[in-house]
Design a protein around this motif. Sequence first.
Motif, PDB file in Angstrom:
ATOM      1  N   ALA A   3       0.845  -1.193   0.000  1.00 14.93           N
ATOM      2  CA  ALA A   3       0.000   0.000   0.000  1.00 14.93           C
ATOM      3  C   ALA A   3       0.881   1.244   0.000  1.00 14.93           C
ATOM      4  N   THR A   4       0.420   2.293  -0.655  1.00 20.07           N
ATOM      5  CA  THR A   4       1.176   3.541  -0.687  1.00 20.07           C
ATOM      6  C   THR A   4       0.869   4.366   0.554  1.00 20.07           C
ATOM      7  N   ASP A   5       1.686   5.404   0.773  1.00 24.30           N
ATOM      8  CA  ASP A   5       1.445   6.304   1.906  1.00 24.30           C
ATOM      9  C   ASP A   5       0.061   6.932   1.817  1.00 24.30           C
ATOM     10  N   LYS A   6      -0.347   7.287   0.602  1.00 24.31           N
ATOM     11  CA  LYS A   6      -1.649   7.920   0.419  1.00 24.31           C
ATOM     12  C   LYS A   6      -2.773   6.951   0.783  1.00 24.31           C
ATOM     13  N   GLN A   7      -2.643   5.671   0.376  1.00 23.23           N
ATOM     14  CA  GLN A   7      -3.664   4.673   0.689  1.00 23.23           C
ATOM     15  C   GLN A   7      -3.736   4.420   2.191  1.00 23.23           C
ATOM     16  N   LEU A   8      -2.590   4.525   2.886  1.00 22.86           N
ATOM     17  CA  LEU A   8      -2.577   4.299   4.328  1.00 22.86           C
ATOM     18  C   LEU A   8      -2.937   5.564   5.108  1.00 22.86           C
ATOM     19  N   GLY A   9      -3.092   6.686   4.415  1.00 21.93           N
ATOM     20  CA  GLY A   9      -3.436   7.931   5.077  1.00 21.93           C
ATOM     21  C   GLY A   9      -2.255   8.544   5.820  1.00 21.93           C
ATOM     22  N   ARG A  10      -1.043   8.248   5.377  1.00 20.57           N
ATOM     23  CA  ARG A  10       0.150   8.761   6.046  1.00 20.57           C
ATOM     24  C   ARG A  10       0.685   9.985   5.325  1.00 20.57           C
ATOM     25  N   THR A  11       1.135  10.935   6.110  1.00 19.25           N
ATOM     26  CA  THR A  11       1.818  12.096   5.570  1.00 19.25           C
ATOM     27  C   THR A  11       3.292  11.750   5.446  1.00 19.25           C
ATOM     28  N   ARG A  12       3.869  12.004   4.279  1.00 15.77           N
ATOM     29  CA  ARG A  12       5.301  11.736   4.074  1.00 15.77           C
ATOM     30  C   ARG A  12       6.111  12.741   4.877  1.00 15.77           C
ATOM     31  N   LEU A  13       7.120  12.243   5.567  1.00 13.25           N
ATOM     32  CA  LEU A  13       7.996  13.109   6.351  1.00 13.25           C
ATOM     33  C   LEU A  13       9.367  13.239   5.722  1.00 13.25           C
ATOM     34  N   ILE A  14       9.606  12.522   4.646  1.00 10.70           N
ATOM     35  CA  ILE A  14      10.957  12.518   4.085  1.00 10.70           C
ATOM     36  C   ILE A  14      11.037  13.207   2.729  1.00 10.70           C
ATOM     37  N   GLY A  15      10.127  14.121   2.468  1.00  7.51           N
ATOM     38  CA  GLY A  15      10.231  14.906   1.253  1.00  7.51           C
ATOM     39  C   GLY A  15      11.186  16.073   1.478  1.00  7.51           C
ATOM     40  N   GLY A  16      11.868  16.491   0.441  1.00  4.94           N
ATOM     41  CA  GLY A  16      12.768  17.647   0.527  1.00  4.94           C
ATOM     42  C   GLY A  16      13.854  17.458   1.570  1.00  4.94           C
ATOM     43  N   PRO A  17      13.954  18.424   2.515  1.00  2.00           N
ATOM     44  CA  PRO A  17      14.991  18.338   3.548  1.00  2.00           C
ATOM     45  C   PRO A  17      14.854  17.110   4.455  1.00  2.00           C
ATOM     46  N   GLY A  18      13.675  16.522   4.497  1.00  2.00           N
ATOM     47  CA  GLY A  18      13.478  15.320   5.303  1.00  2.00           C
ATOM     48  C   GLY A  18      14.357  14.163   4.851  1.00  2.00           C
ATOM     49  N   ILE A  19      14.657  14.114   3.571  1.00  2.00           N
ATOM     50  CA  ILE A  19      15.540  13.062   3.053  1.00  2.00           C
ATOM     51  C   ILE A  19      16.931  13.213   3.653  1.00  2.00           C
ATOM     52  N   LEU A  20      17.413  14.446   3.744  1.00  5.02           N
ATOM     53  CA  LEU A  20      18.726  14.700   4.346  1.00  5.02           C
ATOM     54  C   LEU A  20      18.721  14.305   5.822  1.00  5.02           C
ATOM     55  N   LEU A  21      17.634  14.595   6.522  1.00  8.83           N
ATOM     56  CA  LEU A  21      17.531  14.195   7.928  1.00  8.83           C
ATOM     57  C   LEU A  21      17.606  12.683   8.080  1.00  8.83           C
ATOM     58  N   VAL A  22      16.893  11.960   7.234  1.00 13.76           N
ATOM     59  CA  VAL A  22      16.929  10.497   7.300  1.00 13.76           C
ATOM     60  C   VAL A  22      18.344  10.001   7.045  1.00 13.76           C
ATOM     61  N   TRP A  23      18.998  10.557   6.064  1.00 15.47           N
ATOM     62  CA  TRP A  23      20.366  10.149   5.742  1.00 15.47           C
ATOM     63  C   TRP A  23      21.294  10.436   6.920  1.00 15.47           C
ATOM     64  N   LEU A  24      21.218  11.634   7.493  1.00 15.27           N
ATOM     65  CA  LEU A  24      22.094  11.972   8.621  1.00 15.27           C
ATOM     66  C   LEU A  24      21.801  11.114   9.846  1.00 15.27           C
ATOM     67  N   TYR A  25      20.532  10.902  10.143  1.00 18.69           N
ATOM     68  CA  TYR A  25      20.196  10.026  11.273  1.00 18.69           C
ATOM     69  C   TYR A  25      20.679   8.602  11.012  1.00 18.69           C
ATOM     70  N   GLY A  26      20.574   8.146   9.780  1.00 19.58           N
ATOM     71  CA  GLY A  26      21.077   6.811   9.441  1.00 19.58           C
ATOM     72  C   GLY A  26      22.573   6.688   9.675  1.00 19.58           C
TER      73      GLY A  26
END
Length: 140
Positions: A3-26
């Motif tokens: 299921a996609t984020d939209k189908q699950l009703g989830r807001t994406r948190l890793i768009g734009g600068p969020g991707i950099l945050l995920v990478w740095l936290y990783g």
Amino acid sequence: MAATDKQLGRTRLIGGPGILLVWLYGVMVVGAVSRSAVQIATEFDKAPLAYSLSAVAGLVYGFITYSLVRGGETARKAALVCCAAELAGVLTVGTWTLADPSAFPDATVWSDYGMGYLFIPVLLPVTALFWLRRSRTATQ
């Protein structure tokens, strides 16, 4: 089929600068967990508090990374709480290591506000808190 984020009703948190945050936290997960695992396995009796705090930092980083990738309002709130706790830990341990260096015979990830990690441990939660608050207002 997943299921996609939209189908699950989830807001994406890793768009734009969020991707950099995920990478740095990783990166911080790998750094903190591997460092603490080696230190705990080889020289735990030298500085048990420091090594244990580094392991806790790694677990916190891992949970925040997971929450950011998962997305959704519940994950966003959980990440907010963890980032606030992370910032409190960095400030507490950072101040403690400066005020009483003898309490930490070896450094933690959060020692001296994360100086050994280019101050990323103190900058990352501040940035993440701003991003997570912004992502909430962007979806309302």
